[in-house]
Design a protein around this motif. Structure first.
Motif, short mmCIF file in Angstrom:
data_model
loop_
_atom_site.label_atom_id
_atom_site.label_comp_id
_atom_site.label_asym_id
_atom_site.label_seq_id
_atom_site.Cartn_x
_atom_site.Cartn_y
_atom_site.Cartn_z
N MET A 117 0.84 -1.19 0.00
CA MET A 117 0.00 0.00 0.00
C MET A 117 0.87 1.24 0.00
SD MET A 117 -3.02 1.12 2.68
CE MET A 117 -1.95 1.89 3.88
N ALA A 118 0.52 2.25 -0.79
CA ALA A 118 1.27 3.50 -0.82
C ALA A 118 1.18 4.20 0.52
CB ALA A 118 0.72 4.40 -1.92
N GLN A 119 2.29 4.78 0.93
CA GLN A 119 2.34 5.51 2.18
C GLN A 119 2.06 6.99 1.93
OE1 GLN A 119 6.13 4.72 3.94
NE2 GLN A 119 5.59 2.63 4.53
N THR A 120 1.62 7.68 2.97
CA THR A 120 1.38 9.11 2.89
C THR A 120 2.18 9.83 3.95
OG1 THR A 120 -0.56 8.84 4.30
CG2 THR A 120 -0.94 8.88 1.94
N SER A 121 2.59 11.05 3.66
CA SER A 121 3.41 11.80 4.60
C SER A 121 2.58 12.26 5.80
CB SER A 121 4.02 13.02 3.90
OG SER A 121 4.73 13.83 4.81
N LYS A 122 3.25 12.38 6.94
CA LYS A 122 2.59 12.83 8.16
C LYS A 122 3.22 14.10 8.70
CE LYS A 122 1.05 8.22 9.52
NZ LYS A 122 1.34 7.62 8.21
N SER A 123 4.12 14.72 7.95
CA SER A 123 4.78 15.95 8.37
C SER A 123 4.02 17.17 7.86
CB SER A 123 6.22 15.98 7.84
OG SER A 123 6.79 17.26 8.02
N PRO A 124 3.43 17.99 8.74
CA PRO A 124 2.70 19.18 8.26
C PRO A 124 3.59 20.13 7.45
CG PRO A 124 2.16 18.72 10.55
CD PRO A 124 3.30 17.82 10.19
N LYS A 125 4.82 20.30 7.87
CA LYS A 125 5.71 21.23 7.15
C LYS A 125 6.01 20.71 5.75
CE LYS A 125 10.11 23.68 7.55
NZ LYS A 125 11.33 23.90 8.39
N ALA A 126 6.28 19.42 5.62
CA ALA A 126 6.55 18.85 4.31
C ALA A 126 5.31 18.93 3.41
CB ALA A 126 7.01 17.40 4.45
N VAL A 127 4.15 18.71 3.98
CA VAL A 127 2.91 18.79 3.20
C VAL A 127 2.70 20.21 2.69
CG1 VAL A 127 0.40 18.65 3.37
CG2 VAL A 127 1.81 16.83 4.32
N VAL A 128 2.99 21.19 3.54
CA VAL A 128 2.86 22.59 3.14
C VAL A 128 3.78 22.91 1.96
CG1 VAL A 128 3.47 24.92 3.89
CG2 VAL A 128 1.97 23.52 5.30
N LEU A 129 5.02 22.45 2.04
CA LEU A 129 5.97 22.73 0.95
C LEU A 129 5.53 22.05 -0.34
CD1 LEU A 129 9.32 22.34 2.91
CD2 LEU A 129 8.21 24.46 2.21
N ALA A 130 5.01 20.83 -0.25
CA ALA A 130 4.56 20.13 -1.45
C ALA A 130 3.34 20.80 -2.06
CB ALA A 130 4.24 18.68 -1.11
N ALA A 131 2.41 21.25 -1.22
CA ALA A 131 1.22 21.94 -1.73
C ALA A 131 1.61 23.26 -2.39
CB ALA A 131 0.24 22.18 -0.59
N LEU A 132 2.57 23.96 -1.81
CA LEU A 132 3.05 25.21 -2.42
C LEU A 132 3.64 24.94 -3.80
CD1 LEU A 132 4.79 27.12 0.53
CD2 LEU A 132 2.84 27.92 -0.82
N ALA A 133 4.47 23.90 -3.90
CA ALA A 133 5.10 23.59 -5.19
C ALA A 133 4.06 23.20 -6.23
CB ALA A 133 6.12 22.47 -5.00
N THR A 134 3.06 22.45 -5.83
CA THR A 134 2.00 22.06 -6.77
C THR A 134 1.22 23.27 -7.25
OG1 THR A 134 1.80 19.93 -5.64
CG2 THR A 134 0.00 20.58 -7.09
N ALA A 135 0.85 24.16 -6.33
CA ALA A 135 0.06 25.33 -6.70
C ALA A 135 0.85 26.29 -7.57
CB ALA A 135 -0.43 26.03 -5.45
N ARG A 136 2.15 26.42 -7.32
CA ARG A 136 2.96 27.35 -8.12
C ARG A 136 3.07 26.93 -9.57
NH1 ARG A 136 7.41 28.08 -3.30
NH2 ARG A 136 6.46 29.91 -2.32
N ARG A 137 2.94 25.65 -9.85
CA ARG A 137 2.99 25.17 -11.23
C ARG A 137 1.61 25.18 -11.89
NH1 ARG A 137 7.46 20.41 -11.78
NH2 ARG A 137 8.91 21.14 -10.20
N SER A 138 0.57 25.45 -11.10
CA SER A 138 -0.79 25.36 -11.63
C SER A 138 -1.50 26.70 -11.72
CB SER A 138 -1.63 24.42 -10.74
OG SER A 138 -1.00 23.20 -10.52
#
Length: 303
Positions: free
Chosen positions: A1-22
């Protein structure tokens, strides 16, 4: 099963990177420019990760300066700012752009997904205990269990190996799955090329087989059990083919889409906070987008 991150800071950085490209930084050239759309989307993803509301998210940011720094915020936004941002960023068009970017980050240059599955699930409209609802309902109707008149319904097309969501559709149930097959698949093939698609008997129909096989070259695996039980051959070429040469090993992997539904409900909750139809649709889109962001982190896309 695929794992998901549990770090709020890492999730924030990933969401920022996704939104900046969109999305562009600001919705309009005359906007106040206090917060970018990228920052606001990352805040919405963080809200789902923490399983809180807008006021709770604001309080959490005020108590954790490291998250404010990761978001590059000069000040913590008001909860009404976040609520208005959700109305704008989680509409159909922006959500589709965010999903497209997430898929590109996940797959890179390739677009081929060997095996995928399609399914839908219903969510609760409140956080009330199911035991309390059933127990309270027996007071007036001792012979009857709880009955849902309307509920939010999320349909998805996911990869079997990676549990990534490649297309989603937000509706209100109860309604049959059979008419959701073609819109979901048409949305998915705009981003990926699918070799094999598995679905349960709720999607069984000859037009659905023809849409996938003849128009898109996708091998479908759907048990021909729609309608009343009978010993007669099924109507239609592909439904009869399912009776004669049904690939049971491929169909067993369809259960992986149930795993995706379980991952969403365990990590982000099994209920949505919206009260109107459109607010519930926005909540469902955010559930799917947040799920993809959490998987992207574990795959190491942003490191």
């Amino acid at each position: 099963m695929a794992q998901t991150s549990k770090s709020p800071k890492a999730v924030v950085l990933a969401a920022l990177a996704t939104a900046r490209r969109s999305l562009p930084a600001y919705a309009h050239r005359f906007s106040p420019k206090k917060f970018t759309q990228h920052q606001l989307f990352a805040c919405l993803v963080l809200k789902n990760l923490l399983r809180t509301d807008y006021r709770g998210l604001v309080a959490h940011l005020q108590d954790h300066p490291t998250l404010v720094e990761a978001l590059e915020l000069k000040q913590v936004p008001h909860f009404t700012t976040l609520q208005k941002a959700s109305r704008r960023l989680l509409q159909t068009a922006p959500a589709r752009r965010l999903l497209k970017t997430a898929v590109q980050l996940h797959l890179g240059r390739k677009r081929r997904v060997p095996r995928a599955a399609i399914d839908s699930t219903g969510l609760e409209c409140s956080a009330a205990s199911g035991y309390f609802v059933r127990r309270r309902n027996r007071v007036g109707n001792p012979w009857k269990t709880v009955v849902y008149h309307h509920y939010p319904k999320l349909g998805v097309v996911t990869g079997i190996e990676d549990h990534f969501i490649y297309a989603f559709q937000t509706r209100r149930g109860p309604r049959p799955d059979i008419d959701e097959f073609q819109p979901l698949l048409a949305d998915a093939v705009q981003r990926i090329r699918i070799s094999q698609l598995a679905a349960d008997a709720g999607y069984d129909s000859e037009p659905n087989h023809k849409f996938a096989r003849d128009q898109h070259g996708i091998r479908t695996v759907i048990p021909p059990k729609h309608g009343r039980p009978t010993t007669k051959p099924a109507t239609g070429r592909y439904r009869r083919l399912m009776q004669v040469r049904f690939d049971r090993d491929a169909y067993r992997q369809r259960a992986q889409v149930e795993t995706v539904m379980s991952m969403i409900k365990r990590r982000q909750g099994a209920h949505v906070n919206g009260r109107t139809y459109w607010s519930q649709c926005r909540d469902l889109r955010l559930l799917a987008l947040t799920h993809n962001v959490l998987i992207l982190l574990v795959l190491g896309v942003f490191y």
